[in-house]
Scaffold this motif. Structure first.
Motif, short mmCIF file in Angstrom:
data_model
loop_
_atom_site.label_atom_id
_atom_site.label_comp_id
_atom_site.label_asym_id
_atom_site.label_seq_id
_atom_site.Cartn_x
_atom_site.Cartn_y
_atom_site.Cartn_z
N LEU A 58 -6.46 -0.34 -6.49
CA LEU A 58 -6.78 -1.57 -5.77
C LEU A 58 -6.15 -1.51 -4.40
O LEU A 58 -4.93 -1.47 -4.27
CB LEU A 58 -6.25 -2.78 -6.56
CG LEU A 58 -6.29 -4.14 -5.86
CD1 LEU A 58 -7.71 -4.53 -5.50
CD2 LEU A 58 -5.67 -5.21 -6.76
N GLY A 59 -6.98 -1.48 -3.37
CA GLY A 59 -6.50 -1.44 -2.00
C GLY A 59 -6.74 -2.78 -1.31
O GLY A 59 -7.63 -3.54 -1.70
N ALA A 60 -5.93 -3.09 -0.31
CA ALA A 60 -6.09 -4.36 0.40
C ALA A 60 -5.56 -4.24 1.82
O ALA A 60 -4.70 -3.40 2.11
CB ALA A 60 -5.36 -5.48 -0.34
N PHE A 61 -6.07 -5.11 2.70
CA PHE A 61 -5.56 -5.17 4.07
C PHE A 61 -5.77 -6.59 4.60
O PHE A 61 -6.65 -7.31 4.12
CB PHE A 61 -6.24 -4.14 4.98
CG PHE A 61 -7.74 -4.17 4.97
CD1 PHE A 61 -8.47 -3.38 4.09
CD2 PHE A 61 -8.45 -4.98 5.86
CE1 PHE A 61 -9.86 -3.39 4.09
CE2 PHE A 61 -9.83 -5.00 5.85
CZ PHE A 61 -10.54 -4.20 4.97
N PRO A 62 -4.99 -6.98 5.60
CA PRO A 62 -5.12 -8.33 6.15
C PRO A 62 -6.16 -8.36 7.27
O PRO A 62 -6.69 -7.32 7.70
CB PRO A 62 -3.72 -8.60 6.71
CG PRO A 62 -3.24 -7.24 7.12
CD PRO A 62 -3.85 -6.26 6.15
N THR A 63 -6.45 -9.59 7.73
CA THR A 63 -7.29 -9.75 8.91
C THR A 63 -6.52 -10.55 9.96
O THR A 63 -5.48 -11.13 9.65
CB THR A 63 -8.61 -10.48 8.61
OG1 THR A 63 -8.35 -11.88 8.44
CG2 THR A 63 -9.27 -9.93 7.36
N SER A 64 -7.04 -10.59 11.14
CA SER A 64 -6.36 -11.27 12.24
C SER A 64 -6.27 -12.78 12.02
O SER A 64 -5.43 -13.44 12.63
CB SER A 64 -7.09 -10.99 13.56
OG SER A 64 -8.41 -11.50 13.50
N SER A 65 -7.14 -13.32 11.15
CA SER A 65 -7.13 -14.77 10.94
C SER A 65 -6.36 -15.16 9.68
O SER A 65 -6.40 -16.31 9.27
CB SER A 65 -8.57 -15.29 10.85
OG SER A 65 -9.24 -14.69 9.77
N ALA A 101 3.31 -10.62 0.62
CA ALA A 101 4.46 -9.82 1.02
C ALA A 101 4.18 -8.32 0.95
O ALA A 101 4.85 -7.53 1.62
CB ALA A 101 5.66 -10.16 0.14
N ALA A 102 3.19 -7.92 0.15
CA ALA A 102 2.91 -6.50 -0.05
C ALA A 102 2.60 -5.78 1.25
O ALA A 102 2.86 -4.58 1.39
CB ALA A 102 1.76 -6.31 -1.04
N PHE A 103 2.04 -6.51 2.23
CA PHE A 103 1.64 -5.84 3.47
C PHE A 103 2.84 -5.41 4.30
O PHE A 103 2.70 -4.62 5.23
CB PHE A 103 0.74 -6.76 4.30
CG PHE A 103 -0.61 -6.98 3.68
CD1 PHE A 103 -1.16 -8.25 3.62
CD2 PHE A 103 -1.34 -5.93 3.14
CE1 PHE A 103 -2.40 -8.46 3.03
CE2 PHE A 103 -2.58 -6.12 2.54
CZ PHE A 103 -3.11 -7.40 2.50
N THR A 104 4.01 -5.96 4.00
CA THR A 104 5.21 -5.56 4.73
C THR A 104 6.28 -5.01 3.81
O THR A 104 7.42 -4.86 4.21
CB THR A 104 5.78 -6.76 5.53
OG1 THR A 104 5.98 -7.85 4.61
CG2 THR A 104 4.83 -7.20 6.62
N SER A 105 5.91 -4.72 2.56
CA SER A 105 6.90 -4.26 1.58
C SER A 105 6.77 -2.76 1.35
O SER A 105 5.67 -2.21 1.32
CB SER A 105 6.69 -5.01 0.26
OG SER A 105 7.44 -4.41 -0.77
N SER A 106 7.90 -2.13 1.14
CA SER A 106 7.88 -0.69 0.88
C SER A 106 7.41 -0.39 -0.54
O SER A 106 7.10 0.76 -0.85
CB SER A 106 9.28 -0.11 1.08
OG SER A 106 10.21 -0.75 0.21
N SER A 107 7.30 -1.41 -1.39
CA SER A 107 6.87 -1.17 -2.78
C SER A 107 5.38 -0.89 -2.86
O SER A 107 4.90 -0.30 -3.84
CB SER A 107 7.23 -2.37 -3.66
OG SER A 107 6.52 -3.52 -3.24
#
Lengths: 205, 149
Positions: free
Chosen positions: A97-104, A40-46
């Motif tokens: 700690l940084g993170a990002f999603p991938t297309s899969s 959820a963090a990828f779409t959360s304002s927190s």
């Protein structure tokens, strides 16, 4: 206008079909994991946008390049534009700690650019809903960190039979190993889910 | 007046010489700039790869030459199984400076990535790839986008 019995039946059938279609579509989307991960963090304002793009872009460039001899990148296309800082000022080294999603549907994570991409949807080997790595530097010590799915309530690091709680925030978790402790001393990483189930990830198997 | 004409003519000549010198200097600067730009670009995009089989606890790397490394990774070659992988930067004596390991739980091959060594405060380092698994041997590929001295 007065509805006949036939009319009511038709309307009822349409509503049922729409509901069933929505459920099937949502299930398929989740199963395919295309562009989705239970983070959820990828779409959360927190979780704010990632601050150090040098680290994010370095990891994305490497993970987005298939190894020679392979035709496709197993982690999909990294999406660094969606990167977030999950945890800031962590441990004695004050790591971010940084993170990002991938297309899969994988998630990529890093501290000081050191990281990898992995799967946290619970269907992967060990099914723990976490993906993590261990970074060691001469000046900053050794630290374990990674990404936990939305299913996970807490993460513990087992060392010599004792569970040490990791910091868990915005789907990120972080644990600074005590002085003198290396990754060889870690027996397992344990994810306890919100439904109470316990999932153990063995080390160095 | 002859003296004024003479002065005018002398001024034109001086301006021409100055302009000529300026052009030569500018051309030389451009040439030097281009030479360095091409060299830097070529060095920065140098790709070094090494693949080897490693038993538990063992590894490989290029210990003979010290690189200024960029975007290193140690990747598990079999993409259909999980396996621990470890990337290491070491000094000229082989002492570890920075190390990162993981098993990305993907079933699709781990790729333990380190950013450029300068991000960790080190300019020239050795690059290593090791198998931190306790029990299983495996084949790994070390990838270095690097600048060779």
């Amino acid at each position: 206008m007065r509805l006949t019995r036939r009319g009511l039946l038709i309307i009822g059938l349409l509503v049922c079909c729409a509901t069933a279609g929505t459920l099937v579509g949502a299930t398929l989307a989740g199963a395919s994991g295309v562009g989705t991960s239970p983070v959820a963090a990828f779409t959360s304002s927190s979780a704010p946008p990632a601050t150090d793009q040098t680290f994010i872009q370095g990891l994305a460039a490497d993970e987005g390049t298939p190894n020679p001899g392979t035709s496709a990148n197993p982690v999909g296309t990294p999406l660094p534009a969606q990167a977030r800082d999950l945890i800031a000022n962590a441990g004695p080294a004050h790591d971010t700690l940084g993170a990002f999603p991938t297309s899969s549907g994988e998630v990529c994570f890093e501290v000081l650019g050191a990281g990898d991409c992995g799967n946290v949807n619970g269907g992967e080997p060990y099914g723990a809903g976490i993906s993590f790595g261990i970074l060691g530097t001469r000046t900053g010590g050794t630290r374990l960190y990674g990404v936990a799915s939305d299913y996970v309530a807490k993460v513990d690091v087992e060392i010599a039979g004792t569970d040490y709680p990791a910091t868990l925030s915005n789907n990120g978790f972080y644990f600074a190993l005590p002085d003198g402790i290396t990754s060889d001393h870690i027996q397992s990483v344990v994810a306890t889910w919100k439904d109470g189930s316990v999932h153990t990830y063995p080390m160095h198997s | 007046m002859p003296s004024a004409r003479r002065a005018k003519g002398a001024g034109r000549g001086r301006r021409s010489r100055t302009m000529g010198r300026t052009l030569v200097i500018a051309a030389a600067c451009a040439a030097v700039f281009a030479a360095f730009a091409v060299t830097a670009h070529a060095a920065y995009t140098y790709y070094y790869a090494l693949q080897a089989y490693a038993s538990p606890g063992s590894g490989f790397g290029d210990n003979s030459v010290v690189y200024r490394n960029f975007n290193d990774s140690c990747a598990y070659v079999d993409i259909y199984h999980t396996h621990w992988t470890k990337s290491i930067y070491a000094d000229a004596n082989g002492n570890w400076l920075v190390w990162y390991e993981d098993n990305n739980n993907c079933g699709l091959g781990s790729k333990a990535h380190l950013n450029p060594s300068s991000d960790y405060g080190y300019t020239y380092v050795q690059a290593k790839c090791t198998n931190p698994s306790a029990h299983n041997s495996a084949t790994f590929q070390m990838n270095c986008w690097t600048t060779r001295p």
